[in-house]
Design an enzyme around this catalytic site. Structure first.
Site, short mmCIF file in Angstrom:
data_model
loop_
_atom_site.label_atom_id
_atom_site.label_comp_id
_atom_site.label_asym_id
_atom_site.label_seq_id
_atom_site.Cartn_x
_atom_site.Cartn_y
_atom_site.Cartn_z
N HIS A 53 6.69 -31.89 7.79
CA HIS A 53 6.03 -30.32 7.69
C HIS A 53 5.25 -30.42 6.55
O HIS A 53 4.12 -29.59 6.74
CB HIS A 53 7.17 -29.61 7.43
CG HIS A 53 8.27 -29.62 8.35
ND1 HIS A 53 7.79 -29.01 9.69
CD2 HIS A 53 9.69 -29.88 8.63
CE1 HIS A 53 9.04 -29.17 10.64
NE2 HIS A 53 10.01 -29.68 9.63
N ARG A 103 1.56 -31.18 7.89
CA ARG A 103 0.98 -30.05 8.57
C ARG A 103 0.62 -28.95 7.68
O ARG A 103 -0.58 -28.56 7.73
CB ARG A 103 2.16 -29.49 9.59
CG ARG A 103 2.34 -30.50 10.60
CD ARG A 103 3.59 -30.19 11.34
NE ARG A 103 4.09 -31.25 12.38
CZ ARG A 103 5.05 -31.42 12.98
NH1 ARG A 103 6.10 -30.62 12.86
NH2 ARG A 103 5.30 -32.44 13.78
N HIS A 143 9.34 -24.72 7.16
CA HIS A 143 8.66 -25.69 7.65
C HIS A 143 7.06 -25.45 7.42
O HIS A 143 6.36 -26.38 7.50
CB HIS A 143 8.74 -25.15 9.31
CG HIS A 143 9.78 -25.87 10.24
ND1 HIS A 143 9.83 -26.03 11.30
CD2 HIS A 143 11.06 -26.45 9.60
CE1 HIS A 143 11.15 -26.55 11.84
NE2 HIS A 143 11.70 -26.83 10.38
N ASN A 144 6.57 -24.12 6.80
CA ASN A 144 5.52 -23.87 6.54
C ASN A 144 5.06 -23.75 5.19
O ASN A 144 4.09 -23.64 4.72
CB ASN A 144 5.00 -22.41 7.35
CG ASN A 144 5.28 -22.26 8.81
OD1 ASN A 144 6.03 -21.61 9.21
ND2 ASN A 144 4.92 -23.34 9.55
N ASP A 201 0.87 -1.36 0.15
CA ASP A 201 0.17 -0.05 -0.02
C ASP A 201 0.85 1.14 -0.04
O ASP A 201 2.24 0.95 -0.21
CB ASP A 201 -1.06 -0.12 1.34
CG ASP A 201 -0.23 0.17 2.53
OD1 ASP A 201 0.59 0.30 2.63
OD2 ASP A 201 -1.09 0.28 3.60
N HIS A 202 0.30 2.47 0.23
CA HIS A 202 0.95 3.67 0.15
C HIS A 202 2.36 3.77 1.38
O HIS A 202 2.93 4.61 1.16
CB HIS A 202 -0.04 4.87 0.28
CG HIS A 202 -0.71 4.66 1.62
ND1 HIS A 202 -2.05 3.84 1.65
CD2 HIS A 202 -0.46 5.37 2.82
CE1 HIS A 202 -2.27 3.74 3.16
NE2 HIS A 202 -1.64 4.83 3.44
N CYS A 232 2.95 -3.48 4.01
CA CYS A 232 1.96 -2.36 4.33
C CYS A 232 2.72 -1.57 5.53
O CYS A 232 3.82 -2.00 5.73
CB CYS A 232 0.50 -2.60 4.34
SG CYS A 232 0.14 -3.73 5.88
N GLY A 233 2.06 -0.85 6.24
CA GLY A 233 2.62 -0.17 7.46
C GLY A 233 3.22 -1.01 8.42
O GLY A 233 4.44 -1.00 8.68
N THR A 234 2.39 -2.26 8.91
CA THR A 234 2.59 -3.26 9.77
C THR A 234 2.99 -4.34 9.19
O THR A 234 3.54 -5.43 9.53
CB THR A 234 1.77 -3.38 10.68
OG1 THR A 234 0.57 -3.82 9.98
CG2 THR A 234 1.42 -2.12 11.68
N GLY A 235 2.81 -4.63 7.94
CA GLY A 235 2.67 -6.00 7.21
C GLY A 235 1.29 -6.83 7.55
O GLY A 235 1.28 -7.96 6.95
C1 RB5 Z 1 -2.21 2.45 6.43
O1 RB5 Z 1 -2.17 3.61 7.38
C2 RB5 Z 1 -1.81 1.24 7.43
O2 RB5 Z 1 -3.23 1.02 8.29
C3 RB5 Z 1 -1.62 0.14 6.53
O3 RB5 Z 1 -0.36 0.39 5.78
C4 RB5 Z 1 -1.20 -1.34 7.46
O4 RB5 Z 1 -0.31 -1.01 8.39
C5 RB5 Z 1 -2.41 -1.91 7.77
O5 RB5 Z 1 -2.36 -3.13 8.29
#
Ligand code: RB5
Length: 149
Positions: free
Chosen positions: A137, A140, A102-103, A12-13, A69-72
């Site tokens: 594995h 599983r 493994h996965n 994403d952005h 993304c921001g957190t993945g």
């Molecule tokens: C965008 O602000 C943020 O929510 C997105 O990049 C991500 O972290 C979501 O999981």
């Protein structure tokens, strides 16, 4: 047959710069980086980008996928809704290696607001250099696939 070195990238952005750095890095390492964008930092919705990359892996167009993304986390959740996708979020190299070994993960997710570029490239290398070990594995992983119904 799917080219085993063909990898789709999407984000994403929040992760444009890191995604492009990863695309350059894996291309320099001899992988084919299929970067499906987006290319601007205009706010967008991570589920559609996770889905687009996941469908390219699930269809066999690409062997593996790397999404950000921001957190993945959000883009990983979306990708894992596509049948055949096994995607994990990694913030260190050990987990990135293990989700392949493994996965049999076919997608890697990284949080661009969590890790810096140097660590992200280490995570990517660990993921790409590892191979599924099969054996117990595989049993599983088959059980995970069976959950798709
Ligand atoms: C965008 O602000 C943020 O929510 C997105 O990049 C991500 O972290 C979501 O999981």
């Amino acid at each position: 047959m799917t080219d085993p070195k063909r990898i789709v990238l999407s984000s994403d952005h929040a992760a444009i710069d890191l995604r492009q750095a990863i695309a350059r890095h894996i291309a320099e390492r001899g992988w084919t980086a299929v970067d499906i964008g987006p290319t601007t930092t205009e706010s967008t919705h991570y589920p559609k980008h996770g889905e687009a990359a996941a469908r390219m892996v699930a269809s066999g167009d690409c062997a593996l996928g790397i999404i950000l993304c921001g957190t993945g986390q959000g883009i990983m959740m979306a990708a894992n809704k596509v049948p055949g996708i096994r995607c994990g979020v990694c913030s260190e190299a050990f987990s990135a290696r293990m989700i392949r070994q493994h996965n049999d993960a076919n997608m890697l997710s990284i949080g661009a607001r969590v890790v810096g570029e140097g660590l992200a490239l280490d995570i990517v290398d660990a993921f790409l250099d590892a191979e599924f070990e099969g054996g117990r594995h595989a049993t599983r992983v088959d059980m995970i696939t069976a959950l798709e119904g």
